[in-house]
Design a protein around this motif. Structure first.
Motif, short mmCIF file in Angstrom:
data_model
loop_
_atom_site.label_atom_id
_atom_site.label_comp_id
_atom_site.label_asym_id
_atom_site.label_seq_id
_atom_site.Cartn_x
_atom_site.Cartn_y
_atom_site.Cartn_z
N TYR A 189 -7.92 -6.75 12.34
CA TYR A 189 -6.42 -7.65 12.54
C TYR A 189 -6.12 -8.19 11.22
O TYR A 189 -7.31 -8.91 10.57
N SER B 259 -2.84 -15.76 12.21
CA SER B 259 -1.60 -16.02 12.94
C SER B 259 -1.83 -16.98 14.23
O SER B 259 -3.32 -17.15 14.38
N GLU C 293 -1.75 -16.28 17.35
CA GLU C 293 -2.52 -15.26 17.96
C GLU C 293 -3.87 -15.00 17.65
O GLU C 293 -4.96 -15.24 18.45
N ASP D 238 -7.30 -9.16 26.23
CA ASP D 238 -6.35 -10.44 26.13
C ASP D 238 -6.75 -11.51 26.99
O ASP D 238 -6.19 -12.58 26.99
N PRO E 119 -2.93 1.17 8.70
CA PRO E 119 -2.22 0.45 9.73
C PRO E 119 -1.83 1.39 10.86
O PRO E 119 -1.53 2.52 10.57
N GLY F 194 -0.07 0.70 14.55
CA GLY F 194 0.35 -0.19 15.37
C GLY F 194 0.01 -1.52 14.99
O GLY F 194 0.45 -1.91 14.18
N ASP F 195 -0.29 -2.38 15.98
CA ASP F 195 -0.48 -3.69 15.77
C ASP F 195 -2.19 -4.10 15.19
O ASP F 195 -2.13 -5.39 15.15
N HIS F 196 -2.63 -3.07 14.95
CA HIS F 196 -3.85 -3.38 14.14
C HIS F 196 -4.08 -2.34 13.13
O HIS F 196 -3.16 -1.70 12.59
N TYR F 197 -5.44 -2.38 12.43
CA TYR F 197 -5.48 -1.53 11.25
C TYR F 197 -6.86 -0.95 11.61
O TYR F 197 -7.79 -1.12 12.45
#
Length: 598
Positions: free
Chosen positions: A277, A142, A144, A237, A182, A184-187
């Protein structure tokens, strides 16, 4: 051990006449790849290879690596050499300027990579895999993920790895058991991977692992595999490094060669699970990983060329210095390079190395044309061409590396069997090449299956047409009549073998697997002659214009030797292909083991 000297003149010649560098420089974005730029890059890379990396090769082999807790310190000088590599921007040559790359042709990065592998193959494996990781994330990640990981991977601040194999899986990726849950936004990744090259080290501040794992609801087999980025240290970030991830090296393999390259058993998720990710789509991990694998397969083929070059230089120096026995026609002892059989061995080493170099550079140039040409027809043609040549480059170049490094030991005689001379290291280091990034049996099956049977021989016929065109040019030139005849004979054998394969595989399910290796070796031997004779034609033209007589005459004579002494091997490979599957498959499992019983 003999010092390494980068063969920049031959590299530049292969880029010009086999990799079509002048045409590449006309493609959009490649305008800076001028003759002067190419020469400057090769010269500077040669200095790093000769002066920085080569002196570390022997010490790395003797020192090796050890696991200290969860850390793997590298041999003295390795980390400093890597910092020089990163600061020089050497890992960024072919990558997109958006992420800090220099935007130069991939084909131009290939001789530079060859230098690293010749100078110090164990060290060179680290940036080799990092470049594959960049390709996988660039083509599949992606926006990101790209923004977060690519700039530091491209710059060399971080390194990358490829985590496929597991203890029970080997080359059968359908059998992998690592899991990804999985959250949330990660694994959360859990599982163990083996044979992970440069999985842990102290040369860079972060290591970005690309890991294959299964989601909880994934379908069975290879269709249920996903790909994840799993950093050694989590990345905040703002780009700074956070806490260490739940990923660590738990042991190191004790290997035949490449002792200074840590081959790790990696444990992901011994505690709460390593954070990862997703790269690309769920359950499409194998397709994403193959972006990296195809890059790596060409690079491993190049390693075969590189270690052959190193072994040749080593043997050549010894043959010049070692005085023993009068050669035929003389009464006094002389350097053994004057003995006919030593010359045969050295010429075999030299010509196979040069043929492999030209073929590897040519295949990599096809990728540049496939990705950057503005003509859709050219992109499609060059993409198919690169796909067809990739298993040949990986398979054939790593197979002849076994022969060339073995001949390097043989030229040294008894001294070659003694570790102190250094010839044995090249032999040991080369042995991994037919095994990793897909064994050569897998490469052969790829050539026979996906690259021949599946397209009805179309890609192979296109390459054969190029060879036929060269034969016409050789005949027209006039001084290569014998070589044209030899190449034509090998080409006809290849055409017949392809036809036998296409016809016979319909009725014999064992045929493809039984003949695949010899089919690959037939095509590699043919392509080697094709590439050397392309170079010989170009060298003849340059000779007529007053070029470097010694170098250019050597290019012509290399092609003549290969045509007379190596190309005839095509006949035996073709005969084995024609023999089909019967002799391979007839003997039972019990008969294979019959000699064990009284």
């Amino acid at each position: 051990m003999a010092d390494y000297k980068a063969p920049q003149k031959d590299m530049n010649f292969a880029l010009s006449h086999n990799a079509r560098m002048a045409e590449l420089a006309q493609l959009p974005g490649f305008e800076e790849a001028t003759d002067d730029m190419v020469a400057a890059i090769l010269e500077e890379a040669g200095k790093v290879a000769n002066e920085v990396l080569s002196p570390l090769n022997e010490v790395g082999d003797h020192t090796g690596v050890k696991l200290e807790g969860v850390d793997v310190p590298t041999p003295a000088g390795f980390a400093d050499a890597y910092q020089q590599f990163a600061e020089g921007g050497w890992g960024s040559l072919q990558f997109d300027p958006e992420f800090g790359g220099q935007g130069l042709p991939y084909a131009l990065s290939i001789p530079v990579m060859e230098m690293w592998q010749s100078a110090n193959m164990a060290w060179g494996l680290c940036p080799l895999l990092s470049q594959g990781a960049v390709e996988a994330i660039f083509h599949n990640g992606s926006d990101e993920l790209k923004a977060k990981y690519l700039p530091q991977l491209v710059s060399g601040e971080w390194t990358g790895t490829m985590n496929l194999t597991e203890p029970q899986a080997g080359s059968d990726l359908a059998a992998i058991r690592s899991t990804a849950k999985p959250v949330g936004d990660h694994y959360r990744i859990k599982g163990q991977k083996i044979f992970i090259t440069w999985g842990e080290h102290d040369m860079a501040e972060n290591i970005i692992h690309l890991v294959l794992a299964r989601l909880p609801d994934a379908p069975p087999g290879v269709k249920g595999i996903s790909l994840f980025v799993v950093p050694k240290f989590l990345v905040n970030d703002d780009g700074s490094l956070g806490e260490r991830n739940d990923a660590k090296c738990v042991s190191l393999e004790h290997k035949l060669g490449i002792h200074a390259s840590p081959t790790c058993v990696m444990a992901f998720g011994d505690d709460e699970g390593a954070i990862g990710y997703l790269v690309g789509e769920e359950n499409r991990g194998l397709a994403c990983m193959f972006t990296m694998m195809n890059n790596a397969r060409l690079a491993v083929g190049l390693q075969g060329v590189a270690i052959s070059e190193r072994a040749y230089q080593h043997a050549l120096e010894y043959a010049h210095d070692r005085v023993q026995s009068p050669p035929v026609g003389s009464r006094e002892a002389a350097p053994i390079i004057q003995h006919a059989d030593v010359r045969r061995m050295l010429l075999t080493m030299k010509t196979m190395t040069e043929a492999g170099r030209a073929l590897a550079y040519d295949a990599c140039a096809s990728l540049d044309f496939a990705h950057h040409s503005e003509d859709p027809a050219i992109r499609a043609k060059e993409s198919a061409r690169a796909a067809y040549l990739t298993p040949i480059v990986k398979g054939w170049c790593t197979e002849f590396a076994q022969e060339v490094t073995s001949l390097g030991v043989q030229v040294h005689g008894g001294m070659g069997f003694i570790e102190e001379t250094g010839a044995a290291q090249h032999y040991r280091d080369a042995r991994i090449l037919p095994i990793y990034e897909g064994t050569n049996a897998i490469q052969a099956l790829d050539l026979v299956g996906r690259k021949t049977l599946f397209d009805g021989g179309e890609a192979g016929a296109a390459v054969q047409a190029e060879i036929a065109e060269l034969i016409e040019q050789l005949q027209a030139q006039g001084s290569f009549a014998a070589e044209a005849t030899q190449l034509q004979a090998a080409l006809e054998l290849a055409k017949t073998a392809q036809a036998e394969l296409l016809n016979g595989a319909k009725d014999d399910v064992q045929l493809a697997g039984s003949v695949a290796f010899n089919y690959l070796m037939l095509m590699g031997t043919l392509c080697g002659g094709w590439q050397l004779l392309r170079a010989a034609l170009a060298a003849t033209a340059e000779l007529s214009e007053g070029g470097d007589e010694t170098f250019l005459s050597a290019k012509v004579n290399s092609a003549r030797f290969y045509s007379a002494q190596i190309l005839p091997r095509s006949a035996s490979y073709a005969q084995m292909v024609a023999a089909g599957s019967e002799s391979v498959m007839t003997m039972s499992d019990d008969e294979l083991a019959s000699a064990w019983y009284s």
